[in-house]
Design an enzyme around this catalytic site. Structure first.
Site, PDB file in Angstrom:
ATOM      1  N   GLY A   1     -59.453 -62.870   9.382  1.00 35.18           N
ATOM      2  CA  GLY A   1     -60.519 -63.797   9.024  1.00 35.18           C
ATOM      3  C   GLY A   1     -61.386 -63.186   7.940  1.00 35.18           C
ATOM      4  O   GLY A   1     -60.972 -62.287   7.208  1.00 35.18           O
ATOM      5  N   ARG A   2     -62.625 -63.662   7.844  1.00 32.16           N
ATOM      6  CA  ARG A   2     -63.524 -63.153   6.814  1.00 32.16           C
ATOM      7  C   ARG A   2     -64.306 -61.930   7.261  1.00 32.16           C
ATOM      8  O   ARG A   2     -64.869 -61.211   6.438  1.00 32.16           O
ATOM      9  CB  ARG A   2     -64.467 -64.262   6.374  1.00 32.16           C
ATOM     10  CG  ARG A   2     -63.705 -65.306   5.557  1.00 32.16           C
ATOM     11  CD  ARG A   2     -64.504 -66.467   5.035  1.00 32.16           C
ATOM     12  NE  ARG A   2     -65.904 -66.254   4.867  1.00 32.16           N
ATOM     13  CZ  ARG A   2     -66.844 -67.129   5.257  1.00 32.16           C
ATOM     14  NH1 ARG A   2     -66.497 -68.254   5.832  1.00 32.16           N
ATOM     15  NH2 ARG A   2     -68.105 -66.885   5.048  1.00 32.16           N
TER      16      ARG A   2
ATOM     17  N   GLU B   1     -63.838 -58.166   5.660  1.00 32.80           N
ATOM     18  CA  GLU B   1     -64.295 -57.806   4.314  1.00 32.80           C
ATOM     19  C   GLU B   1     -65.671 -57.159   4.337  1.00 32.80           C
ATOM     20  O   GLU B   1     -65.986 -56.340   3.475  1.00 32.80           O
ATOM     21  CB  GLU B   1     -64.272 -59.011   3.374  1.00 32.80           C
ATOM     22  CG  GLU B   1     -65.337 -60.040   3.631  1.00 32.80           C
ATOM     23  CD  GLU B   1     -65.241 -61.255   2.711  1.00 32.80           C
ATOM     24  OE1 GLU B   1     -66.252 -61.962   2.590  1.00 32.80           O
ATOM     25  OE2 GLU B   1     -64.172 -61.498   2.138  1.00 32.80           O
TER      26      GLU B   1
ATOM     27  N   CYS C   1     -53.487 -60.056   9.554  1.00 35.68           N
ATOM     28  CA  CYS C   1     -54.058 -60.838   8.460  1.00 35.68           C
ATOM     29  C   CYS C   1     -54.960 -59.984   7.556  1.00 35.68           C
ATOM     30  O   CYS C   1     -54.505 -59.067   6.910  1.00 35.68           O
ATOM     31  CB  CYS C   1     -54.793 -62.039   9.049  1.00 35.68           C
ATOM     32  SG  CYS C   1     -55.180 -63.342   7.876  1.00 35.68           S
ATOM     33  N   HIS C   2     -56.255 -60.292   7.518  1.00 37.84           N
ATOM     34  CA  HIS C   2     -57.205 -59.539   6.709  1.00 37.84           C
ATOM     35  C   HIS C   2     -57.741 -58.312   7.446  1.00 37.84           C
ATOM     36  O   HIS C   2     -58.504 -57.537   6.869  1.00 37.84           O
ATOM     37  CB  HIS C   2     -58.374 -60.431   6.284  1.00 37.84           C
ATOM     38  CG  HIS C   2     -58.020 -61.419   5.222  1.00 37.84           C
ATOM     39  ND1 HIS C   2     -57.209 -62.502   5.458  1.00 37.84           N
ATOM     40  CD2 HIS C   2     -58.371 -61.483   3.917  1.00 37.84           C
ATOM     41  CE1 HIS C   2     -57.076 -63.200   4.341  1.00 37.84           C
ATOM     42  NE2 HIS C   2     -57.766 -62.606   3.384  1.00 37.84           N
TER      43      HIS C   2
ATOM     44  N   TYR D   1     -51.873 -60.547   5.376  1.00 40.05           N
ATOM     45  CA  TYR D   1     -51.910 -61.800   4.619  1.00 40.05           C
ATOM     46  C   TYR D   1     -51.616 -61.436   3.160  1.00 40.05           C
ATOM     47  O   TYR D   1     -52.117 -60.421   2.661  1.00 40.05           O
ATOM     48  CB  TYR D   1     -53.285 -62.470   4.761  1.00 40.05           C
ATOM     49  CG  TYR D   1     -53.294 -63.830   4.137  1.00 40.05           C
ATOM     50  CD1 TYR D   1     -52.633 -64.896   4.746  1.00 40.05           C
ATOM     51  CD2 TYR D   1     -53.916 -64.053   2.916  1.00 40.05           C
ATOM     52  CE1 TYR D   1     -52.602 -66.142   4.150  1.00 40.05           C
ATOM     53  CE2 TYR D   1     -53.891 -65.299   2.319  1.00 40.05           C
ATOM     54  CZ  TYR D   1     -53.230 -66.341   2.937  1.00 40.05           C
ATOM     55  OH  TYR D   1     -53.192 -67.576   2.342  1.00 40.05           O
TER      56      TYR D   1
END
Length: 195
Positions: free
Chosen positions: A89-90, A93, A119-120, A139
């Protein structure tokens, strides 16, 4: 099977399925999962985002659910945990900017404890410098981070449903890989499910 105590790192706008599904699956088979987020206390929640693959150039994003934090991040002693899960997800980051998050991840890697990242989530692994020489996927938009961190990129299949194991590290590109990702992670954990 010996039950394991597993740490899960989350933050606001973690991918909904990538937090909820592993959390529930790991508990279902008897493991204990502690969910933590910097600056959050037990009983607090993080907002999640649902990422979907609908034929656009990248995933779409929709509001998800609220995901409960059950452990105090500031009190985490990584030595007391058997394994680590990093959803995507976000959240990754900005979580990767937190020095304590990086320290925790480095502990798991240095101690050769199982790590499952999807993923992330691999953005955190790259920032922690624990991917050098590892076979890894993520991802596709995270591929430059993973390769720059020294990992050997493993291709994502057409349906984003594959996962890879390198030693005690298990990675996958996105939530459609949950069946393979979690199966491989349970194998690394030594979890046996008999039918």
């Amino acid at each position: 099977m010996a039950a394991k105590t597993i740490l899960m790192l989350v933050g606001d706008f973690v991918e909904d399925y990538e937090a909820m599904v592993p959390f529930q699956m790991l508990q279902m088979v008897g493991h204990k999962v502690h969910t933590v987020c910097p600056d959050k206390q037990p009983g607090d929640r993080v907002r999640t985002a649902i990422h979907d693959f609908e034929g656009d150039q990248t995933y779409s994003e929709k509001p998800g659910h609220l995901f409960a934090i059950n452990t105090d991040f500031s009190l985490v002693d990584p030595a007391r945990y058997d394994a680590l899960v990093i959803p995507g997800g976000r959240a990754p980051e900005y979580l990767r900017l937190n020095p304590r998050v990086i320290e925790i991840v480095r502990h798991f890697a240095a101690a050769d404890k199982p790590i499952a990242s999807v993923c992330h989530g691999q953005q955190i692994l790259a920032a922690a410098g624990v991917l050098d020489g590892k076979r890894c996927t993520a991802y596709p938009a995270v591929r430059p981070d993973v390769e720059r961190a020294g990992a050997l990129w493993c291709e994502v299949n057409e349906t984003f449903s594959n996962a890879y194991t390198d030693g005690r590290l298990v990675t996958a590109p996105a939530w459609p890989a949950h069946p393979e990702w979690m199966r491989k992670f349970l194998e690394v954990l030594g979890t046996r499910i008999e039918t």
